[in-house]
Design an enzyme around this catalytic site. Structure first.
Site, mmCIF file in Angstrom:
data_model
loop_
_atom_site.group_PDB
_atom_site.id
_atom_site.type_symbol
_atom_site.label_atom_id
_atom_site.label_comp_id
_atom_site.label_asym_id
_atom_site.label_seq_id
_atom_site.Cartn_x
_atom_site.Cartn_y
_atom_site.Cartn_z
ATOM 1 N N THR A 121 0.860 -1.337 -0.134
ATOM 2 C CA THR A 121 -0.022 -0.070 0.089
ATOM 3 C C THR A 121 0.848 1.173 -0.070
ATOM 4 O O THR A 121 1.640 1.439 0.865
ATOM 5 C CB THR A 121 -0.831 -0.013 1.337
ATOM 6 N N PHE A 152 -6.414 -6.485 -1.302
ATOM 7 C CA PHE A 152 -7.723 -6.164 -0.115
ATOM 8 C C PHE A 152 -7.815 -7.277 0.710
ATOM 9 O O PHE A 152 -8.954 -7.462 1.439
ATOM 10 C CB PHE A 152 -8.877 -5.874 -1.079
ATOM 11 N N LYS A 204 -7.011 2.105 -2.825
ATOM 12 C CA LYS A 204 -6.598 1.334 -1.738
ATOM 13 C C LYS A 204 -6.724 2.364 -0.610
ATOM 14 O O LYS A 204 -7.108 1.863 0.497
ATOM 15 C CB LYS A 204 -5.188 0.709 -2.046
ATOM 16 N N LEU A 250 -19.702 -1.737 11.342
ATOM 17 C CA LEU A 250 -20.069 -0.590 12.153
ATOM 18 C C LEU A 250 -20.164 -1.143 13.547
ATOM 19 O O LEU A 250 -21.037 -0.739 14.230
ATOM 20 C CB LEU A 250 -21.804 -0.401 11.629
ATOM 21 N N ALA A 252 -18.848 -1.266 17.043
ATOM 22 C CA ALA A 252 -18.186 -0.401 18.088
ATOM 23 C C ALA A 252 -17.280 -1.285 18.884
ATOM 24 O O ALA A 252 -17.665 -2.572 19.178
ATOM 25 C CB ALA A 252 -19.255 0.364 18.908
ATOM 26 N N GLY A 257 -7.359 -1.598 14.843
ATOM 27 C CA GLY A 257 -5.682 -1.705 15.190
ATOM 28 C C GLY A 257 -5.293 -2.541 13.825
ATOM 29 O O GLY A 257 -5.700 -2.445 12.805
ATOM 30 N N CYS A 260 -2.606 -2.171 9.057
ATOM 31 C CA CYS A 260 -3.124 -1.650 7.871
ATOM 32 C C CYS A 260 -3.936 -0.115 8.375
ATOM 33 O O CYS A 260 -3.557 0.810 7.911
ATOM 34 C CB CYS A 260 -3.889 -2.228 7.018
ATOM 35 N N LYS A 320 -7.267 -8.343 16.329
ATOM 36 C CA LYS A 320 -8.631 -9.141 16.052
ATOM 37 C C LYS A 320 -8.378 -10.587 16.081
ATOM 38 O O LYS A 320 -7.325 -11.094 16.139
ATOM 39 C CB LYS A 320 -9.058 -8.350 14.554
HETATM 40 C C1 UGA Z 1 -7.838 -4.476 6.462
HETATM 41 C C2 UGA Z 1 -9.053 -4.552 5.341
HETATM 42 O O1 UGA Z 1 -10.184 -4.781 5.840
HETATM 43 C C3 UGA Z 1 -8.597 -5.211 4.201
HETATM 44 O O2 UGA Z 1 -9.414 -5.323 3.156
HETATM 45 C C4 UGA Z 1 -7.180 -4.579 3.654
HETATM 46 O O3 UGA Z 1 -6.661 -5.409 2.595
HETATM 47 C C5 UGA Z 1 -6.141 -4.743 4.743
HETATM 48 O O4 UGA Z 1 -6.638 -3.781 5.799
HETATM 49 C C6 UGA Z 1 -4.957 -4.269 4.190
HETATM 50 O O5 UGA Z 1 -4.981 -3.081 4.071
HETATM 51 O O6 UGA Z 1 -3.952 -4.875 4.207
HETATM 52 P P1 UGA Z 1 -7.412 -6.022 8.477
HETATM 53 O O7 UGA Z 1 -6.100 -5.155 8.889
HETATM 54 O O8 UGA Z 1 -6.582 -7.531 8.284
HETATM 55 O O9 UGA Z 1 -7.563 -5.777 6.784
HETATM 56 O O10 UGA Z 1 -8.396 -6.256 9.440
HETATM 57 P P2 UGA Z 1 -9.934 -5.737 9.452
HETATM 58 O O11 UGA Z 1 -10.813 -7.090 9.423
HETATM 59 O O12 UGA Z 1 -10.472 -4.792 8.437
HETATM 60 O O13 UGA Z 1 -10.038 -5.046 10.816
HETATM 61 C C7 UGA Z 1 -9.303 -4.181 11.209
HETATM 62 C C8 UGA Z 1 -9.603 -3.673 12.756
HETATM 63 O O14 UGA Z 1 -10.710 -2.879 12.848
HETATM 64 C C9 UGA Z 1 -9.481 -4.623 13.656
HETATM 65 O O15 UGA Z 1 -8.828 -4.026 14.635
HETATM 66 C C10 UGA Z 1 -10.783 -4.807 14.052
HETATM 67 O O16 UGA Z 1 -11.142 -5.380 15.291
HETATM 68 C C11 UGA Z 1 -11.525 -3.470 13.926
HETATM 69 N N1 UGA Z 1 -12.946 -3.344 13.399
HETATM 70 C C12 UGA Z 1 -13.325 -4.024 12.272
HETATM 71 C C13 UGA Z 1 -13.753 -2.802 14.293
HETATM 72 O O17 UGA Z 1 -13.517 -2.285 15.556
HETATM 73 N N2 UGA Z 1 -15.260 -2.815 13.902
HETATM 74 C C14 UGA Z 1 -15.608 -3.322 12.956
HETATM 75 O O18 UGA Z 1 -16.752 -3.130 12.331
HETATM 76 C C15 UGA Z 1 -14.689 -3.752 11.901
#
Ligand code: UGA
Length: 432
Positions: A121, A152, A204, A250, A252, A257, A260, A320
């Site tokens: 990225t 992604f 991206k 959405l 909360a 973290g 990315c 996560k």
């Molecule tokens: C994220 C994007 O979802 C991917 O599409 C992207 O490719 C990736 O970054 C990247 O740029 O490489 P990732 O960081 O693996 O993926 O994890 P996510 O599932 O998106 O979660 C990110 C954070 O948001 C986690 O800490 C999760 O707990 C938090 N989160 C997610 C929330 O607090 N609430 C939500 O509704 C969703």
């Protein structure tokens, strides 16, 4: 096709392995000798469901190999993916020194046409800068293309996301490059968005920033819910069923973290400012996120009153579920704030303990969730691992001298936890 992946971190290794799975012949390169030795021994340096098996299968089928030498792949490959880290500098700007180093190394060795793809990225206009860097260093008369093909995939479901993507984005500046991509990804059934390189780079950053905005939006609404005794889960559902908004992202909690979102939102803010089009909203997205961990900590402090000498049993450390990744995990500041108040922290995570131990000192890490809560005055759920749904809460309550329960991920139902004998607090929902 013969493919070289430069940078065998998370994105590089998953991309390389999945491309080998699709039938291509892939060499994954990394300058870190220890990492390459680990991979050659059949071990994976991080936890990702299904990856170990897929690596083993493709190594056995001789479609996947590992090396430390860029020079060994440059002229054997039709496509080279740059998958190196782009860490943030203190002011949020993406540090492109690894990308630059790789671009120069490719240029020095390149003797025949190759498609060079930025998968890391990167801020908009990096493709053009990579092209100029290679042009300056490459032997006269050698042709090449630079393209952008952002990834992604999400940690924890990376293989699924790679093999069943919602879309494939390619930013190209020649028909030849587009044709190579179409052939490379022909086994995948997904719409292909073909754009110029700058638009692909922006897709991206804009996509990750939008998803992060949704999370910060939900977290900001959750604080209003707390202030009036409303329920963020219901509010998010009521908003999300409108297809123009959508239910996902959405949720909360204690903030986003990982490697990315915090980095990419910061980098997008920085590049927008540099281009004279400062994207002010993103500063608020980051501010809400940075204060969400403290908001949760204060909930604990205000409910338990005196924290000194108390024990908190933490369930979940990774940023996560389904990963051992601790990068920018909100568990880190929360645990540090608790420790600063004189709290003894015991903690359990199904995968992330060894990585957490490198970051968080003076924590009693345990092998089971039951040991983590034994003797604790409060439970704090900081990652929503699905195995926590099946815990025996009656047994847990008996192991604890206290009865406080802080659910940072809104995993449980307040009424149920009250029935189990807890004083239950979550984020943006009435306590019980
Ligand atoms: C994220 C994007 O979802 C991917 O599409 C992207 O490719 C990736 O970054 C990247 O740029 O490489 P990732 O960081 O693996 O993926 O994890 P996510 O599932 O998106 O979660 C990110 C954070 O948001 C986690 O800490 C999760 O707990 C938090 N989160 C997610 C929330 O607090 N609430 C939500 O509704 C969703």
């Amino acid at each position: 096709m013969k493919i070289g992946i430069i940078g065998s971190g998370y994105v590089g290794l998953v991309t390389g392995t999945c491309l080998a799975h699709l039938g291509h012949k892939v060499t994954c390169i990394d300058q870190d000798r220890r990492k390459i030795q680990t991979l050659k021994k059949g071990k994976i340096p991080f936890y990702e469901p299904g990856l170990f098996e897929m690596v083993r299968e493709n190594v056995a089928a001789k479609r996947l190999s590992f090396s430390t030498e860029i020079s060994s792949v440059v002229n054997r490959c039709e496509v080279l993916f740059i998958c190196v880290h782009t860490p943030p500098k203190p002011d949020g700007e993406a540090d492109l020194s690894f990308v630059e180093k790789v671009a120069r190394q490719i240029a020095i060795h390149l003797r025949k046409y190759c498609l060079i793809v930025e998968k890391s990225t990167v801020p908009v206009e990096t493709g053009e800068w990579v092209r100029r860097t290679i042009k300056r260093n490459v032997k006269k008369g050698v042709h090449f293309d630079v393209a952008s093909n952002p990834e992604f995939l999400r940690e924890g479901s990376a293989i699924h996301d790679f093999l069943q993507p919602d879309r494939i984005v390619i930013g190209v500046s020649s028909e030849r490059a587009e044709k190579i991509f179409r052939s490379l990804y022909s086994p995948l059934k997904a719409p292909m968005i073909v754009t110029d390189i700058k638009s692909a780079e922006l897709i991206k950053h804009a996509a990750n920033s939008f998803l992060a905005t949704k999370i910060s939006f939900a977290n900001a609404v959750s604080r209003v819910c707390d202030a009036v005794g409303a329920d963020i889960e219901k509010v998010a559902l009521g908003m999300g069923l409108d297809p123009r908004i959508g239910k996902q992202f959405l949720k909360a909690g204690i903030g986003f973290g990982g490697s990315c979102f915090p980095k990419d939102v910061g980098a997008f803010l920085h590049i927008s400012e540099k281009l004279g089009a400062r994207f002010e909203l993103l500063a608020d997205v980051l501010r809400i996120n940075e204060t969400q961990a403290r908001y949760f900590f204060e909930k604990i402090k205000n409910s338990m009153k005196n924290l000194r000498g108390k024990t908190v049993g933490v369930l979940g450390l990774a940023f996560k579920p389904d990963t051992d990744d601790m990068r920018s995990a909100p568990s880190i500041p929360i645990i540090q704030m608790l420790q600063k108040e004189g709290v003894r922290v015991k903690a359990y995570d199904p995968q992330a303990v060894s990585k957490a131990a490198e970051i968080l000192q003076n924590v009693d890490y345990t092998a089971t969730p039951y040991e983590a809560v034994h003797g604790a005055h409060a439970v704090a759920v900081l990652t929503e691992w699905s195995e926590f749904l099946n815990l025996d809460w009656g047994r847990i309550k008996k192991l604890m001298p206290g009865h406080f329960f802080f659910d940072g991920r809104n995993m449980f139902q307040p009424a149920e936890m009250k029935k189990n004998g807890f004083r239950y607090f979550s984020v943006g929902r009435p306590s019980a």
